[in-house]
Scaffold this active site. Structure first.
Site, short mmCIF file in Angstrom:
data_model
loop_
_atom_site.label_atom_id
_atom_site.label_comp_id
_atom_site.label_asym_id
_atom_site.label_seq_id
_atom_site.Cartn_x
_atom_site.Cartn_y
_atom_site.Cartn_z
N ARG A 74 0.84 -1.21 0.00
CA ARG A 74 0.00 0.00 0.00
C ARG A 74 0.88 1.26 0.00
NH1 ARG A 74 -2.04 1.62 4.58
NH2 ARG A 74 -2.60 -0.47 5.22
N TYR B 180 -12.07 18.88 -15.38
CA TYR B 180 -12.64 17.55 -15.61
C TYR B 180 -13.86 17.35 -14.72
CZ TYR B 180 -12.78 12.48 -16.01
OH TYR B 180 -13.17 11.19 -16.23
N ASP C 137 -4.05 20.21 -12.89
CA ASP C 137 -4.27 18.99 -13.67
C ASP C 137 -3.62 19.22 -15.04
OD1 ASP C 137 -5.25 16.99 -15.35
OD2 ASP C 137 -7.19 16.89 -14.31
N LYS D 193 -4.92 8.62 -19.96
CA LYS D 193 -5.02 9.28 -21.26
C LYS D 193 -3.67 9.19 -21.97
CE LYS D 193 -9.00 10.04 -19.52
NZ LYS D 193 -9.34 11.21 -18.76
C1 LIG Z 1 -9.68 11.49 -17.49
C2 LIG Z 1 -9.29 12.70 -16.79
C3 LIG Z 1 -9.23 12.73 -15.38
C4 LIG Z 1 -9.64 11.57 -14.52
O1 LIG Z 1 -8.74 10.52 -14.61
P1 LIG Z 1 -9.14 8.98 -14.39
O2 LIG Z 1 -7.86 8.28 -14.65
O3 LIG Z 1 -10.21 8.65 -15.38
O4 LIG Z 1 -9.62 8.84 -12.99
C5 LIG Z 1 -8.80 13.90 -14.77
N1 LIG Z 1 -8.48 14.99 -15.50
C6 LIG Z 1 -8.53 15.00 -16.82
C7 LIG Z 1 -8.17 16.25 -17.55
C8 LIG Z 1 -8.96 13.87 -17.53
O5 LIG Z 1 -9.01 13.91 -18.86
#
Ligand SMILES: *Cc1c(COP(=O)(O)O)cnc(C)c1O
Length: 260
Positions: free
Chosen positions: A56, A109, A181, A206
């Protein structure tokens, strides 16, 4: 960063210390690690962030990927999570408590938006959403209890940009932490820590994963910030990445710069 540096990070960094010199990074499919003496075990328990104790916390396979993403972002340390959302919520919650206020970009997001608008409101955390384009909007949104600026640049689907230097300078003047982000730009095109942002989060599901076969997330920052997240949200809430997904992510990262 030039192509050679990126290639060294992607293909070599963090892979030198495995016994038997494997060409491919091994999966350490183990819950716990053994210790030669009780004193060594005690040391590991008292400072888990510095040890392989229990998966963990730290795991060698995980650490290879973390070193690479930290280096690509020009950060000191990174921590992987089970999803982008797990990395985002852990990072956000590690900085906030009841009564705090957050300024957040409106077109972030969707699940980041819901974290602030629905989930954290249950704990008495307030949020102001702005489009984030003009620095005056950030300035005008600051209250005496503002503790966090949450950025996403470019924003999801609408691709609004924020001035990272101006926002991070304003934050520092007001003792406010900043998280961005950076999923859309990826570390290949934008390194927000260089502009003074405190923490960078990514959905590795992504571009970083790159092959649509893994859901994962990561946070990058300086050692103190990441160790704080490790000791608070990671060990308590435990949103860790499964071992096979660490390897899938590593394989995806090998071609990140080509993909971008
Ligand atoms: C997809 C996405 C997320 C969330 O990520 P997950 O891996 O699906 O939990 C956060 N921010 C952006 C910009 C995204 O495209």
């Amino acid at each position: 960063m030039d192509k050679k540096q990126i290639s060294e990070i992607i293909n070599e960094l963090g892979e030198e210390n495995f016994s038997y010199d494997p060409v491919s990074v091994p999966i350490y499919q183990t819950s716990s690690f053994l210790f030669g003496s009780f004193d060594e075990l005690k040391r590991a328990v008292s400072s888990e962030k510095d040890a392989y104790l229990y998966t963990r916390g730290n795991n060698p396979t995980c650490e290879v990927v973390e070193k690479k993403i930290a280096a690509l972002e020009n950060g000191e340390k990174a921590k992987l999570f089970a999803s982008g959302v797990a990395a985002i919520s852990a990072s956000v919650m590690s900085l906030l408590k009841t009564g705090d206020h957050v300024v957040c970009v409106r077109d972030c997001y969707s699940w980041s938006y819901k974290l602030f608008s629905r989930y954290l409101s249950r704990f008495g955390i307030e949020v102001t959403f702005i489009d984030g384009v003009n620095i005056t909007d950030w300035k005008n949104s600051i209250r005496s209890n503002t503790k966090l600026f949450y950025l996403e640049s470019p924003t999801t689907f609408t691709f609004f940009l924020q001035d990272l230097t101006a926002v991070s300078n304003l934050a520092k003047e007001n003792k406010i932490k900043t998280i961005i982000d950076n999923t859309w730009a990826t570390p290949i095109f934008q390194n927000p820590l260089q502009f003074g942002i405190d923490l960078v989060v990514h959905s590795c599901s992504k571009y970083i994963g790159g092959h649509s076969d893994v859901v994962a997330g990561v946070v990058v920052g300086n050692t103190k910030e990441i160790e704080h997240i490790f000791n608070t949200e990671l060990l308590n809430i435990g949103g860790i990445l499964r071992s096979f997904n660490r390897l899938a992510l590593l394989r995806g990262i090998r071609t990140l710069s080509v993909l971008m």
